[in-house]
Design a protein around this motif. Structure first.
Motif, PDB file in Angstrom:
ATOM      1  N   ILE A 184       0.862  -1.182   0.000  1.00 14.02           N
ATOM      2  CA  ILE A 184       0.000   0.000   0.000  1.00 14.02           C
ATOM      3  C   ILE A 184       0.901   1.236   0.000  1.00 14.02           C
ATOM      4  O   ILE A 184       1.812   1.348   0.822  1.00 14.02           O
ATOM      5  CB  ILE A 184      -0.915   0.023   1.238  1.00 14.02           C
ATOM      6  CG1 ILE A 184      -1.828  -1.215   1.247  1.00 14.02           C
ATOM      7  CG2 ILE A 184      -1.766   1.293   1.255  1.00 14.02           C
ATOM      8  CD1 ILE A 184      -2.690  -1.323   2.507  1.00 14.02           C
ATOM      9  N   LEU A 240      -1.640  -1.327  -3.989  1.00 12.31           N
ATOM     10  CA  LEU A 240      -2.741  -0.373  -3.857  1.00 12.31           C
ATOM     11  C   LEU A 240      -2.193   1.028  -3.680  1.00 12.31           C
ATOM     12  O   LEU A 240      -1.378   1.276  -2.792  1.00 12.31           O
ATOM     13  CB  LEU A 240      -3.613  -0.740  -2.646  1.00 12.31           C
ATOM     14  CG  LEU A 240      -4.764   0.202  -2.306  1.00 12.31           C
ATOM     15  CD1 LEU A 240      -5.834   0.163  -3.399  1.00 12.31           C
ATOM     16  CD2 LEU A 240      -5.365  -0.168  -0.949  1.00 12.31           C
ATOM     17  N   LEU A 262      -3.155   4.871  -2.749  1.00 13.67           N
ATOM     18  CA  LEU A 262      -4.214   5.628  -2.085  1.00 13.67           C
ATOM     19  C   LEU A 262      -3.834   7.109  -2.032  1.00 13.67           C
ATOM     20  O   LEU A 262      -2.689   7.444  -1.724  1.00 13.67           O
ATOM     21  CB  LEU A 262      -4.431   5.115  -0.650  1.00 13.67           C
ATOM     22  CG  LEU A 262      -4.981   3.701  -0.508  1.00 13.67           C
ATOM     23  CD1 LEU A 262      -5.074   3.323   0.976  1.00 13.67           C
ATOM     24  CD2 LEU A 262      -6.349   3.566  -1.159  1.00 13.67           C
ATOM     25  N   ILE A 293      -1.919   7.442   6.216  1.00 11.63           N
ATOM     26  CA  ILE A 293      -2.338   6.319   5.393  1.00 11.63           C
ATOM     27  C   ILE A 293      -2.660   5.071   6.219  1.00 11.63           C
ATOM     28  O   ILE A 293      -3.565   4.305   5.888  1.00 11.63           O
ATOM     29  CB  ILE A 293      -1.270   6.007   4.323  1.00 11.63           C
ATOM     30  CG1 ILE A 293      -1.808   4.991   3.317  1.00 11.63           C
ATOM     31  CG2 ILE A 293       0.030   5.530   4.958  1.00 11.63           C
ATOM     32  CD1 ILE A 293      -0.930   4.828   2.099  1.00 11.63           C
ATOM     33  N   THR A 329      -8.272   2.229   4.789  1.00 12.15           N
ATOM     34  CA  THR A 329      -7.072   1.412   4.626  1.00 12.15           C
ATOM     35  C   THR A 329      -7.252   0.064   5.295  1.00 12.15           C
ATOM     36  O   THR A 329      -6.871  -0.977   4.738  1.00 12.15           O
ATOM     37  CB  THR A 329      -5.845   2.135   5.212  1.00 12.15           C
ATOM     38  OG1 THR A 329      -5.704   3.416   4.593  1.00 12.15           O
ATOM     39  CG2 THR A 329      -4.576   1.327   4.982  1.00 12.15           C
ATOM     40  N   TYR A 366      -9.320  -2.182   3.096  1.00 13.31           N
ATOM     41  CA  TYR A 366      -8.545  -2.744   1.992  1.00 13.31           C
ATOM     42  C   TYR A 366      -7.647  -3.877   2.495  1.00 13.31           C
ATOM     43  O   TYR A 366      -7.474  -4.903   1.822  1.00 13.31           O
ATOM     44  CB  TYR A 366      -7.695  -1.657   1.337  1.00 13.31           C
ATOM     45  CG  TYR A 366      -8.458  -0.733   0.426  1.00 13.31           C
ATOM     46  CD1 TYR A 366      -9.173  -1.225  -0.672  1.00 13.31           C
ATOM     47  CD2 TYR A 366      -8.459   0.646   0.642  1.00 13.31           C
ATOM     48  CE1 TYR A 366      -9.871  -0.368  -1.514  1.00 13.31           C
ATOM     49  CE2 TYR A 366      -9.158   1.507  -0.205  1.00 13.31           C
ATOM     50  CZ  TYR A 366      -9.854   0.996  -1.274  1.00 13.31           C
ATOM     51  OH  TYR A 366     -10.548   1.835  -2.112  1.00 13.31           O
ATOM     52  N   ARG A 394      -8.649  -4.724  -3.825  1.00 14.51           N
ATOM     53  CA  ARG A 394      -9.934  -4.327  -4.410  1.00 14.51           C
ATOM     54  C   ARG A 394     -10.653  -5.569  -4.890  1.00 14.51           C
ATOM     55  O   ARG A 394     -10.159  -6.268  -5.781  1.00 14.51           O
ATOM     56  CB  ARG A 394      -9.722  -3.336  -5.560  1.00 14.51           C
ATOM     57  CG  ARG A 394      -9.069  -2.027  -5.140  1.00 14.51           C
ATOM     58  CD  ARG A 394      -9.007  -1.064  -6.301  1.00 14.51           C
ATOM     59  NE  ARG A 394      -8.250   0.140  -5.985  1.00 14.51           N
ATOM     60  CZ  ARG A 394      -8.771   1.228  -5.379  1.00 14.51           C
ATOM     61  NH1 ARG A 394     -10.051   1.215  -5.065  1.00 14.51           N
ATOM     62  NH2 ARG A 394      -8.025   2.276  -5.129  1.00 14.51           N
TER      63      ARG A 394
END
Length: 213
Positions: free
Chosen positions: A147, A182, A184, A191, A197, A200, A211
């Motif tokens: 992420i 991912l 963001l 984050i 978050t 996800y 996703r």
């Protein structure tokens, strides 16, 4: 299948930084461990020892094959995970790793600050592991999710280019062997604290992707 989630904070932080993520994941039904490490001044080896001993306690303290172990590393916590898992003694314990805004080699900010303050790594010793020639590797049997924030802000954003979270760039955090990645639109400091978050993360842990289509 059940899951044990372990949170690992970043440089110059503590478990308190990860408390919002712990609360969010627990609200989603996860059992969460929020660990604390000396990631400001002492050599990184002290933190590696703490994490190794924790994982061995899991292995020999009643952890069953029906419970998957998930490590989530924020910032420098990602490198701490990778270095600890090099140890053959903990091989096979961890099933999934999620890296949040984690520089996998060196970072632009670290390199530039080192030019101005060449003694930086001797004071803040954990930073010395950010080696531009180093390779980030995890066992091929571990599912890895990445992420990364894309909302540049702060005094360092002009060093990092368009695609960054104000502390690390997308390029610095990208792991080619990750199962999923991912992006963001969030800054580095927030984050890991958003419920979005955590949701996800839940998708990745339970379904194998951030996703779900």
């Amino acid at each position: 299948m059940s899951f044990r989630v372990v949170l690992i904070h970043g440089f110059h932080g503590s478990y308190r930084d990860m408390e919002p993520l712990r609360e969010n994941l627990e609200s989603l039904g996860y059992r969460v461990e929020n660990l604390n490490f000396p990631l400001t001044f002492p050599d990184i080896k002290y933190s590696e020892k703490i994490l190794k001993e924790f994982l061995l306690d899991l292995k020999y303290g009643g952890h069953t094959e029906k419970e998957e172990i998930v490590l989530i590393g924020y910032g420098l916590g990602g490198k701490l995970i990778e270095r600890t898992l090099r140890d053959k003694g903990v091989k096979g314990i961890v099933d999934k790793v999620i890296l949040i805004s984690a520089p996998l080699k060196d970072s632009v900010i670290h390199r530039r600050l080192n030019r101005v303050f060449p003694f930086l790594d001797r004071i803040f010793k954990p930073l010395s592991i950010l080696d531009k020639n180093g390779k980030f590797r995890l066992d091929k049997n571990i599912e890895v999710g990445v992420i990364i924030g894309t909302e540049p802000c702060g005094i360092f954003k002009r060093w990092l280019g368009e695609y960054s979270d104000g502390v690390v760039s997308v390029k610095e955090c990208t792991y080619p062997k990750a199962k999923d990645r991912l992006l963001l639109p969030l800054v580095h400091s927030e984050i890991h604290q958003k419920m979005g978050t955590a949701k996800y993360i839940n998708n990745f842990i339970a379904k194998g992707g951030f996703r779900i289509k």
